[in-house]
Motif scaffolding. Structure first.
Motif, PDB file in Angstrom:
ATOM      1  N   MET A   1       0.841  -1.191   0.000  1.00  0.00           N
ATOM      2  CA  MET A   1       0.000   0.000   0.000  1.00  0.00           C
ATOM      3  C   MET A   1       0.878   1.244   0.000  1.00  0.00           C
ATOM      4  O   MET A   1       1.927   1.262   0.667  1.00  0.00           O
ATOM      5  CB  MET A   1      -0.911   0.024   1.238  1.00  0.00           C
ATOM      6  N   LYS A   2       0.436   2.264  -0.713  1.00  0.00           N
ATOM      7  CA  LYS A   2       1.251   3.468  -0.860  1.00  0.00           C
ATOM      8  C   LYS A   2       0.399   4.725  -0.709  1.00  0.00           C
ATOM      9  O   LYS A   2      -0.797   4.712  -0.986  1.00  0.00           O
ATOM     10  CB  LYS A   2       1.929   3.501  -2.238  1.00  0.00           C
ATOM     11  N   TRP A   3       1.053   5.790  -0.315  1.00  0.00           N
ATOM     12  CA  TRP A   3       0.499   7.134  -0.381  1.00  0.00           C
ATOM     13  C   TRP A   3       1.356   7.947  -1.361  1.00  0.00           C
ATOM     14  O   TRP A   3       2.587   7.911  -1.295  1.00  0.00           O
ATOM     15  CB  TRP A   3       0.512   7.837   0.967  1.00  0.00           C
ATOM     16  N   PHE A   4       0.665   8.650  -2.245  1.00  0.00           N
ATOM     17  CA  PHE A   4       1.294   9.582  -3.165  1.00  0.00           C
ATOM     18  C   PHE A   4       0.701  10.967  -2.919  1.00  0.00           C
ATOM     19  O   PHE A   4      -0.343  11.102  -2.282  1.00  0.00           O
ATOM     20  CB  PHE A   4       1.014   9.189  -4.621  1.00  0.00           C
ATOM     21  N   ARG A   5       1.347  11.956  -3.483  1.00  0.00           N
ATOM     22  CA  ARG A   5       0.767  13.295  -3.485  1.00  0.00           C
ATOM     23  C   ARG A   5       1.147  14.008  -4.777  1.00  0.00           C
ATOM     24  O   ARG A   5       2.162  13.693  -5.402  1.00  0.00           O
ATOM     25  CB  ARG A   5       1.224  14.109  -2.279  1.00  0.00           C
ATOM     26  N   GLN A   6       0.291  14.954  -5.129  1.00  0.00           N
ATOM     27  CA  GLN A   6       0.554  15.759  -6.319  1.00  0.00           C
ATOM     28  C   GLN A   6       0.145  17.186  -6.047  1.00  0.00           C
ATOM     29  O   GLN A   6      -1.022  17.469  -5.757  1.00  0.00           O
ATOM     30  CB  GLN A   6      -0.190  15.211  -7.535  1.00  0.00           C
ATOM     31  N   ALA A   7       1.122  18.066  -6.134  1.00  0.00           N
ATOM     32  CA  ALA A   7       0.875  19.498  -5.980  1.00  0.00           C
ATOM     33  C   ALA A   7       0.607  20.100  -7.349  1.00  0.00           C
ATOM     34  O   ALA A   7       1.047  19.559  -8.370  1.00  0.00           O
ATOM     35  CB  ALA A   7       2.070  20.165  -5.325  1.00  0.00           C
ATOM     36  N   PRO A   8      -0.103  21.219  -7.400  1.00  0.00           N
ATOM     37  CA  PRO A   8      -0.395  21.859  -8.693  1.00  0.00           C
ATOM     38  C   PRO A   8       0.885  22.142  -9.474  1.00  0.00           C
ATOM     39  O   PRO A   8       1.844  22.699  -8.936  1.00  0.00           O
ATOM     40  CB  PRO A   8      -1.096  23.152  -8.281  1.00  0.00           C
ATOM     41  N   GLY A   9       0.890  21.726 -10.732  1.00  0.00           N
ATOM     42  CA  GLY A   9       2.039  21.980 -11.587  1.00  0.00           C
ATOM     43  C   GLY A   9       3.222  21.070 -11.356  1.00  0.00           C
ATOM     44  O   GLY A   9       4.279  21.252 -11.972  1.00  0.00           O
ATOM     45  N   LYS A  10       3.065  20.089 -10.484  1.00  0.00           N
ATOM     46  CA  LYS A  10       4.179  19.181 -10.185  1.00  0.00           C
ATOM     47  C   LYS A  10       3.780  17.744 -10.486  1.00  0.00           C
ATOM     48  O   LYS A  10       2.595  17.419 -10.575  1.00  0.00           O
ATOM     49  CB  LYS A  10       4.587  19.310  -8.717  1.00  0.00           C
ATOM     50  N   GLU A  11       4.775  16.907 -10.620  1.00  0.00           N
ATOM     51  CA  GLU A  11       4.517  15.495 -10.861  1.00  0.00           C
ATOM     52  C   GLU A  11       4.068  14.807  -9.566  1.00  0.00           C
ATOM     53  O   GLU A  11       4.408  15.230  -8.467  1.00  0.00           O
ATOM     54  CB  GLU A  11       5.781  14.811 -11.396  1.00  0.00           C
ATOM     55  N   ARG A  12       3.325  13.721  -9.750  1.00  0.00           N
ATOM     56  CA  ARG A  12       2.915  12.940  -8.597  1.00  0.00           C
ATOM     57  C   ARG A  12       4.146  12.272  -7.997  1.00  0.00           C
ATOM     58  O   ARG A  12       4.983  11.732  -8.721  1.00  0.00           O
ATOM     59  CB  ARG A  12       1.890  11.891  -9.022  1.00  0.00           C
TER      60      ARG A  12
ATOM     61  N   SER B   1       0.653   3.639   8.259  1.00  0.00           N
ATOM     62  CA  SER B   1       0.287   2.449   9.014  1.00  0.00           C
ATOM     63  C   SER B   1      -0.991   1.878   8.405  1.00  0.00           C
ATOM     64  O   SER B   1      -1.634   2.513   7.570  1.00  0.00           O
ATOM     65  CB  SER B   1       0.072   2.774  10.493  1.00  0.00           C
ATOM     66  N   LYS B   2      -1.331   0.684   8.834  1.00  0.00           N
ATOM     67  CA  LYS B   2      -2.550   0.078   8.320  1.00  0.00           C
ATOM     68  C   LYS B   2      -3.188  -0.780   9.393  1.00  0.00           C
ATOM     69  O   LYS B   2      -2.512  -1.296  10.288  1.00  0.00           O
ATOM     70  CB  LYS B   2      -2.285  -0.759   7.067  1.00  0.00           C
ATOM     71  N   ASP B   3      -4.487  -0.907   9.298  1.00  0.00           N
ATOM     72  CA  ASP B   3      -5.264  -1.819  10.127  1.00  0.00           C
ATOM     73  C   ASP B   3      -5.900  -2.806   9.163  1.00  0.00           C
ATOM     74  O   ASP B   3      -6.918  -2.506   8.537  1.00  0.00           O
ATOM     75  CB  ASP B   3      -6.310  -1.040  10.925  1.00  0.00           C
ATOM     76  N   SER B   4      -5.290  -3.963   9.035  1.00  0.00           N
ATOM     77  CA  SER B   4      -5.768  -4.932   8.047  1.00  0.00           C
ATOM     78  C   SER B   4      -7.157  -5.457   8.390  1.00  0.00           C
ATOM     79  O   SER B   4      -7.946  -5.769   7.494  1.00  0.00           O
ATOM     80  CB  SER B   4      -4.771  -6.087   7.939  1.00  0.00           C
ATOM     81  N   ASP B   5      -7.473  -5.535   9.662  1.00  0.00           N
ATOM     82  CA  ASP B   5      -8.815  -6.011  10.050  1.00  0.00           C
ATOM     83  C   ASP B   5      -9.890  -5.053   9.567  1.00  0.00           C
ATOM     84  O   ASP B   5     -11.005  -5.461   9.242  1.00  0.00           O
ATOM     85  CB  ASP B   5      -8.904  -6.181  11.558  1.00  0.00           C
ATOM     86  N   LYS B   6      -9.544  -3.776   9.536  1.00  0.00           N
ATOM     87  CA  LYS B   6     -10.499  -2.762   9.090  1.00  0.00           C
ATOM     88  C   LYS B   6     -10.284  -2.378   7.630  1.00  0.00           C
ATOM     89  O   LYS B   6     -10.979  -1.502   7.121  1.00  0.00           O
ATOM     90  CB  LYS B   6     -10.374  -1.508   9.962  1.00  0.00           C
ATOM     91  N   ASN B   7      -9.282  -3.004   7.001  1.00  0.00           N
ATOM     92  CA  ASN B   7      -8.939  -2.653   5.615  1.00  0.00           C
ATOM     93  C   ASN B   7      -8.793  -1.145   5.452  1.00  0.00           C
ATOM     94  O   ASN B   7      -9.354  -0.541   4.527  1.00  0.00           O
ATOM     95  CB  ASN B   7      -9.978  -3.197   4.635  1.00  0.00           C
TER      96      ASN B   7
END
Length: 119
Positions: free
Chosen positions: A32-43, A68-74
């Motif tokens: 699992m991943k988190w990404f971000r993208q600001a205006p005018g910038k690459e993700r 972090s993750k809670d797999s029981d709660k997905n």
């Protein structure tokens, strides 16, 4: 069809905190991943966590963000502390159909949640 739904975004002053959540399925067996993208910038990738619980972070967020993750709660989380104006972006949750994480994986994406940090 994979559904990933992010929440928890909002507006905060610099130095503040937010916790993002992402609800979906298969979190216990996939990277699992988190990404971000600001205006005018690459993700850009912010953080990831594999099925063994191993995490990696972008240098720009190390020591401030925690995935972090809670797999029981997905549910996948991104705790963001000491926020800076440069953290302003749309944040996306993503799931790779692999137990481990690496760059260039095929990903399923959520719709994103906006984070705005004011100075």
């Amino acid at each position: 069809q994979v559904q990933l739904v992010e929440s928890g975004g909002g507006s905060v002053q610099a130095g503040g905190s937010l916790r993002l959540s992402c609800v979906g399925s298969g979190f216990s067996i996939y990277c699992m991943k988190w990404f971000r993208q600001a205006p005018g910038k690459e993700r850009e990738e912010v953080a990831d966590i594999d099925t063994f619980g191993r995490t990696t972070y972008a240098d720009s967020v190390k020591g401030r963000f925690t995935i972090s993750k809670d797999s029981d709660k997905n549910t996948l989380y991104l705790q963001m502390n000491s926020l800076k104006p440069e953290d302003t972006a749309t944040y996306y949750c993503a799931r790779a159909p692999n137990s481990m994480c690496w760059n260039g994986q095929r990903l399923d994406w959520g719709q994103g949640t906006q984070v705005t940090v004011s100075s």
